[in-house]
Design a protein around this motif. Structure first.
Motif, PDB file in Angstrom:
ATOM      1  N   UNK A 210      30.086  37.090  38.179  1.00  0.00           N
ATOM      2  CA  UNK A 210      29.365  37.146  36.923  1.00  0.00           C
ATOM      3  C   UNK A 210      29.052  35.732  36.457  1.00  0.00           C
ATOM      4  N   UNK A 211      27.856  35.538  35.977  1.00  0.00           N
ATOM      5  CA  UNK A 211      27.423  34.228  35.519  1.00  0.00           C
ATOM      6  C   UNK A 211      27.956  33.998  34.119  1.00  0.00           C
ATOM      7  N   UNK A 212      28.548  32.792  33.896  1.00  0.00           N
ATOM      8  CA  UNK A 212      29.032  32.433  32.574  1.00  0.00           C
ATOM      9  C   UNK A 212      27.876  32.175  31.633  1.00  0.00           C
ATOM     10  N   UNK A 213      28.157  32.257  30.329  1.00  0.00           N
ATOM     11  CA  UNK A 213      27.080  32.107  29.341  1.00  0.00           C
ATOM     12  C   UNK A 213      26.466  30.703  29.383  1.00  0.00           C
ATOM     13  N   UNK A 214      27.263  29.660  29.661  1.00  0.00           N
ATOM     14  CA  UNK A 214      26.709  28.302  29.770  1.00  0.00           C
ATOM     15  C   UNK A 214      25.738  28.193  30.937  1.00  0.00           C
ATOM     16  N   UNK A 215      26.090  28.819  32.036  1.00  0.00           N
ATOM     17  CA  UNK A 215      25.210  28.779  33.208  1.00  0.00           C
ATOM     18  C   UNK A 215      23.931  29.570  32.958  1.00  0.00           C
ATOM     19  N   UNK A 216      24.058  30.671  32.225  1.00  0.00           N
ATOM     20  CA  UNK A 216      22.896  31.485  31.905  1.00  0.00           C
ATOM     21  C   UNK A 216      21.951  30.715  30.975  1.00  0.00           C
ATOM     22  N   UNK A 217      22.506  30.036  29.984  1.00  0.00           N
ATOM     23  CA  UNK A 217      21.695  29.224  29.074  1.00  0.00           C
ATOM     24  C   UNK A 217      21.024  28.100  29.848  1.00  0.00           C
ATOM     25  N   UNK A 218      21.752  27.466  30.748  1.00  0.00           N
ATOM     26  CA  UNK A 218      21.198  26.388  31.562  1.00  0.00           C
ATOM     27  C   UNK A 218      20.071  26.909  32.455  1.00  0.00           C
ATOM     28  N   UNK A 219      20.277  28.074  33.038  1.00  0.00           N
ATOM     29  CA  UNK A 219      19.239  28.682  33.877  1.00  0.00           C
ATOM     30  C   UNK A 219      18.002  28.998  33.046  1.00  0.00           C
ATOM     31  N   UNK A 220      18.197  29.566  31.854  1.00  0.00           N
ATOM     32  CA  UNK A 220      17.084  29.912  30.973  1.00  0.00           C
ATOM     33  C   UNK A 220      16.311  28.652  30.580  1.00  0.00           C
ATOM     34  N   UNK A 221      17.021  27.582  30.255  1.00  0.00           N
ATOM     35  CA  UNK A 221      16.369  26.317  29.907  1.00  0.00           C
ATOM     36  C   UNK A 221      15.548  25.795  31.090  1.00  0.00           C
ATOM     37  N   UNK A 222      16.131  25.817  32.271  1.00  0.00           N
ATOM     38  CA  UNK A 222      15.432  25.346  33.460  1.00  0.00           C
ATOM     39  C   UNK A 222      14.184  26.192  33.734  1.00  0.00           C
ATOM     40  N   UNK A 223      14.297  27.498  33.556  1.00  0.00           N
ATOM     41  CA  UNK A 223      13.155  28.388  33.752  1.00  0.00           C
ATOM     42  C   UNK A 223      12.044  28.076  32.744  1.00  0.00           C
ATOM     43  N   UNK A 224      12.403  27.897  31.471  1.00  0.00           N
ATOM     44  CA  UNK A 224      11.405  27.550  30.449  1.00  0.00           C
ATOM     45  C   UNK A 224      10.705  26.239  30.786  1.00  0.00           C
ATOM     46  N   UNK A 225      11.495  25.245  31.145  1.00  0.00           N
ATOM     47  CA  UNK A 225      10.944  23.938  31.478  1.00  0.00           C
ATOM     48  C   UNK A 225      10.032  24.034  32.694  1.00  0.00           C
ATOM     49  N   UNK A 226      10.449  24.775  33.695  1.00  0.00           N
ATOM     50  CA  UNK A 226       9.655  24.948  34.917  1.00  0.00           C
ATOM     51  C   UNK A 226       8.320  25.635  34.591  1.00  0.00           C
ATOM     52  N   UNK A 227       8.366  26.703  33.792  1.00  0.00           N
ATOM     53  CA  UNK A 227       7.133  27.395  33.417  1.00  0.00           C
ATOM     54  C   UNK A 227       6.202  26.478  32.623  1.00  0.00           C
ATOM     55  N   UNK A 228       6.783  25.685  31.723  1.00  0.00           N
ATOM     56  CA  UNK A 228       6.002  24.747  30.922  1.00  0.00           C
ATOM     57  C   UNK A 228       5.325  23.720  31.836  1.00  0.00           C
TER      58      UNK A 228
END
Length: 168
Positions: free
Chosen positions: A1-19
């Motif tokens: 299971x992915x920890x919440x910090x890793x999930x937030x980091x992944x979400x940030x990276x995804x947003x930045x990548x899409x941008x």
């Protein structure tokens, strides 16, 4: 299971990548149209088949641009929020962010003017023989090539401001 910090980091990276993908797509397409396709059309003295190719490519690119704009406008505020900033609290923005967003507004205005006002007008004027054009129409035809170039310069300035913002 992915920890919440890793999930937030992944979400940030995804947003930045899409941008970044949206910005790269928009600016890369502008470079291609202005540095590759437009000179080919001018070199061929606007032969009808080249003009048709350019118009078709530009119209298809317009859809890509509007998709990129939507993605940029959707991810930008979320990325600001992750930095602890809000679109509704501009007095807390760093100067470089103010510059970047000001340039973005200018770029959006130039894009709308080009796509919805100048572009259709140029299509109408280009169908008229040069001798039948009014002095204003001739001036508009001569100067119309500068708007996309100005837009490209503003887009590159936005990119510069984004790089400066990323370093701050």
């Amino acid at each position: 299971m992915i920890g919440s910090d890793r999930l937030v980091s992944f979400f940030h990276l995804l947003l930045l990548w899409l941008h970044l993908i949206a910005a790269i797509t928009w600016i890369g397409g502008m470079v291609f149209l202005s540095a590759v396709l437009a000179p080919l059309v001018r070199q061929r003295k606007a032969a009808p088949e080249f003009m048709a190719l350019f118009r078709t490519a530009a119209l298809r690119f317009r859809l890509v641009v509007y998709g990129a704009i939507a993605l940029l406008l959707g991810t930008g505020p979320l990325l600001l929020h992750e930095r602890g900033l809000s679109l509704f609290d501009p007095h807390r923005w760093p100067t470089v962010l103010r510059v970047k967003l000001g340039l973005v507004v200018v770029l959006l205005i130039l894009t709308v003017v080009h796509d919805l006002i100048l572009g259709p007008r140029m299509r109408t004027i280009s169908a008229i023989s040069d001798a039948a054009r009014s002095p204003w129409e001739r001036t508009l035809m001569r100067t119309s090539a500068w708007l996309p170039r100005l837009s490209l310069l503003v887009a590159l300035a936005v990119l510069w401001a984004a790089a400066a913002l990323a370093r701050s």
